[in-house]
Enzyme design. Structure first.
Site, mmCIF file in Angstrom:
data_model
loop_
_atom_site.group_PDB
_atom_site.id
_atom_site.type_symbol
_atom_site.label_atom_id
_atom_site.label_comp_id
_atom_site.label_asym_id
_atom_site.label_seq_id
_atom_site.Cartn_x
_atom_site.Cartn_y
_atom_site.Cartn_z
ATOM 1 N N LYS A 1 36.437 36.845 39.762
ATOM 2 C CA LYS A 1 36.378 36.183 38.440
ATOM 3 C C LYS A 1 36.555 34.675 38.581
ATOM 4 O O LYS A 1 37.294 34.217 39.452
ATOM 5 C CB LYS A 1 37.517 36.753 37.574
ATOM 6 C CG LYS A 1 37.733 36.048 36.258
ATOM 7 C CD LYS A 1 38.807 36.723 35.426
ATOM 8 C CE LYS A 1 39.087 35.901 34.170
ATOM 9 N NZ LYS A 1 40.076 36.509 33.294
ATOM 10 N N GLU B 1 48.703 32.237 24.054
ATOM 11 C CA GLU B 1 49.067 32.812 25.356
ATOM 12 C C GLU B 1 50.358 32.244 25.940
ATOM 13 O O GLU B 1 50.473 31.040 26.181
ATOM 14 C CB GLU B 1 47.902 32.566 26.324
ATOM 15 C CG GLU B 1 48.061 33.277 27.646
ATOM 16 C CD GLU B 1 46.755 33.371 28.424
ATOM 17 O OE1 GLU B 1 45.696 32.935 27.910
ATOM 18 O OE2 GLU B 1 46.801 33.871 29.554
HETATM 19 C C1 ISJ Z 1 40.155 29.542 28.932
HETATM 20 C C2 ISJ Z 1 40.413 29.835 27.648
HETATM 21 O O1 ISJ Z 1 40.908 31.036 27.242
HETATM 22 C C3 ISJ Z 1 41.290 32.024 28.185
HETATM 23 C C4 ISJ Z 1 40.166 32.921 28.507
HETATM 24 C C5 ISJ Z 1 39.985 34.121 27.859
HETATM 25 C C6 ISJ Z 1 38.757 34.955 28.136
HETATM 26 O O2 ISJ Z 1 38.007 34.599 29.031
HETATM 27 O O3 ISJ Z 1 38.529 35.955 27.442
HETATM 28 C C7 ISJ Z 1 40.932 34.594 26.946
HETATM 29 C C8 ISJ Z 1 42.091 33.915 26.760
HETATM 30 C C9 ISJ Z 1 42.466 32.772 27.578
HETATM 31 O O4 ISJ Z 1 43.274 33.169 28.634
HETATM 32 C C10 ISJ Z 1 40.227 28.836 26.568
HETATM 33 O O5 ISJ Z 1 40.510 29.155 25.413
HETATM 34 O O6 ISJ Z 1 39.780 27.708 26.867
#
Ligand code: ISJ
Length: 403
Positions: free
Chosen positions: A155, A205
């Site tokens: 990822k 988060e």
């Molecule tokens: C990287 C971001 O969000 C992150 C990425 C996510 C995802 O890929 O689904 C979800 C929540 C966050 O950990 C952001 O909001 O910029």
């Protein structure tokens, strides 16, 4: 040449001759949001609000371990009850962006309660530039998928930015107040950066909280948009829970947090699978991981530094993902996807993942939004996901239709 400083710069602040922090009697949550001014540190959670003003001392280092040790030492001297600040996205050897904490001159707290204030009005930008363009971001997602396959990676999290220019000064105070009332269940934050910029945002988060021996982390990964129509909205959340691609993306983040917490904990509680949660704009998958610490000398800041960067904002494996982010993103993330929070003299504290945010300069600002890419990712859907994630800031600025 290495840019790494193997020391922390501790700067006593000239303006605070007495070097003593004042704790001010509890205030109302809305009162603290109203009092926040550019240069202060603001951190509002579902349970409390913290406003920190001025600085008796600041601690700056590109090495997060050294930063945490130095802050612990400074707090032990009793100069202030807590320290507040930010960690950058890149904390690897060779980073050019330092972690930065201050021991504030005044600390104001408020508990739970109404924090709604009259809606603040912000100006419209005179120019909006996507960095990179939407087409380039989709091409970067395709390149990322190829690289994941070629390099055997699981990822990577790719972000894009939005640069807004104004013909008048921006008041981050106004953005913060709107963010705090829009996102009462999440972490609204504002932190003065070592440049003269201000990082403002509202993130769902939690990277790490420590209260006594009890630690909590709730990685979020996996996203789908919210909809005004309740039927479409529920269908979107259900689709997220059922999405294999998002479960894979989520597992990478949750597993890494568990692995990194394990050496510090005598007991860890990890649910069987993620739960569905939401912000006003987006659905997420979340895992709540709790633990009991072995060693009380490990502070919330040490733990945050050990967990960061999680695969929720970087990728897996970490070093290869960070390198791919640097290859594919046309800017330096600086403090976006870093961490923001506080640590006190007992080692307790809360550190949130610094996403859904913007770096605010005098009359310009840069917004950031990213998403996790796995082999099954679709470039168009990934672009749309970042567009949705910009909405946290755009709504707070009264610009929901800007892009
Ligand atoms: C990287 C971001 O969000 C992150 C990425 C996510 C995802 O890929 O689904 C979800 C929540 C966050 O950990 C952001 O909001 O910029």
């Amino acid at each position: 040449m290495s840019h790494r400083q193997h020391f922390a710069a501790i700067a006593p602040q000239a303006c605070d001759a007495e070097g003593v922090t004042t704790r001010i009697a509890p205030a109302s949550p809305a009162g603290l949001a109203a009092q926040y001014e550019r240069g202060d540190f603001f951190f509002a959670t579902a349970r409390r609000v913290l406003l920190a003003q001025g600085a008796v001392e600041s601690v700056t280092s590109t090495d997060p371990e050294i930063l945490a040790d130095t802050v612990t030492g400074a707090l032990a001297s009793g100069a202030a009850p807590l320290a507040v600040g930010v960690l950058p996205f890149d904390t690897s050897p060779g980073t050019v962006t330092p972690g930065h904490l201050v021991l504030p001159r005044a600390v104001l707290h408020a508990g739970q309660g109404d924090r709604s204030l009259p809606r603040e009005v912000l100006p419209r930008p005179v120019s909006v530039t996507a960095v990179p363009s939407p087409e380039r971001h989709m091409a970067a997602v395709r390149d990322a998928v190829d690289a994941l396959r070629a390099r055997g990676m699981r990822k990577v999290v790719l972000a894009r930015a939005l640069d807004l220019d104004f013909d008048e000064p921006i008041r981050p105070e106004r953005i913060v107040r709107n963010l705090a009332s829009d996102n009462p269940r999440h972490y609204t934050y504002a932190a003065a950066l070592p440049s003269t910029r201000t990082l403002v945002g509202a993130t769902p988060e939690l990277l790490l909280s420590r209260e006594g021996s009890h630690v909590v982390s709730h990685p979020h990964a996996g996203s789908m948009p919210r909809f005004a129509d309740p039927v479409a909205d529920k269908a979107s959340g259900d689709a997220l829970l059922a999405s294999k691609k998002d479960q894979i993306e989520h597992a990478a983040a949750a597993e890494a947090v568990v692995e990194r917490l394990r050496p510090f904990c005598r007991k860890l509680t990890v649910p069987d699978g993620p739960e569905l949660v939401s912000t006003p704009t987006i659905w997420h998958l979340r895992t709540t991981i709790t633990g009991e610490l072995i060693d009380f000398d490990i502070t919330a800041l040490h733990l945050a530094a050990a967990l960061h960067p999680t695969p929720a904002i970087c990728g897996t494996p970490t070093d290869a993902a960070r390198a791919l982010v640097t290859e594919l993103e046309p800017y330096d993330r600086a403090y976006y996807a870093g961490a923001v929070g506080w640590v006190d003299a007992d080692g307790d504290g809360e550190w949130a993942v610094a996403i859904r945010c913007a770096e605010v300069a005098e009359s310009s600002m840069r917004l950031y939004a990213g998403g996790g890419i796995v082999e099954a990712s679709d470039p168009r859907l990934e672009l749309d996901e970042t567009t949705t994630k910009f909405q946290t800031l755009l709504r707070a600025m009264g610009l929901p239709d800007l892009i």
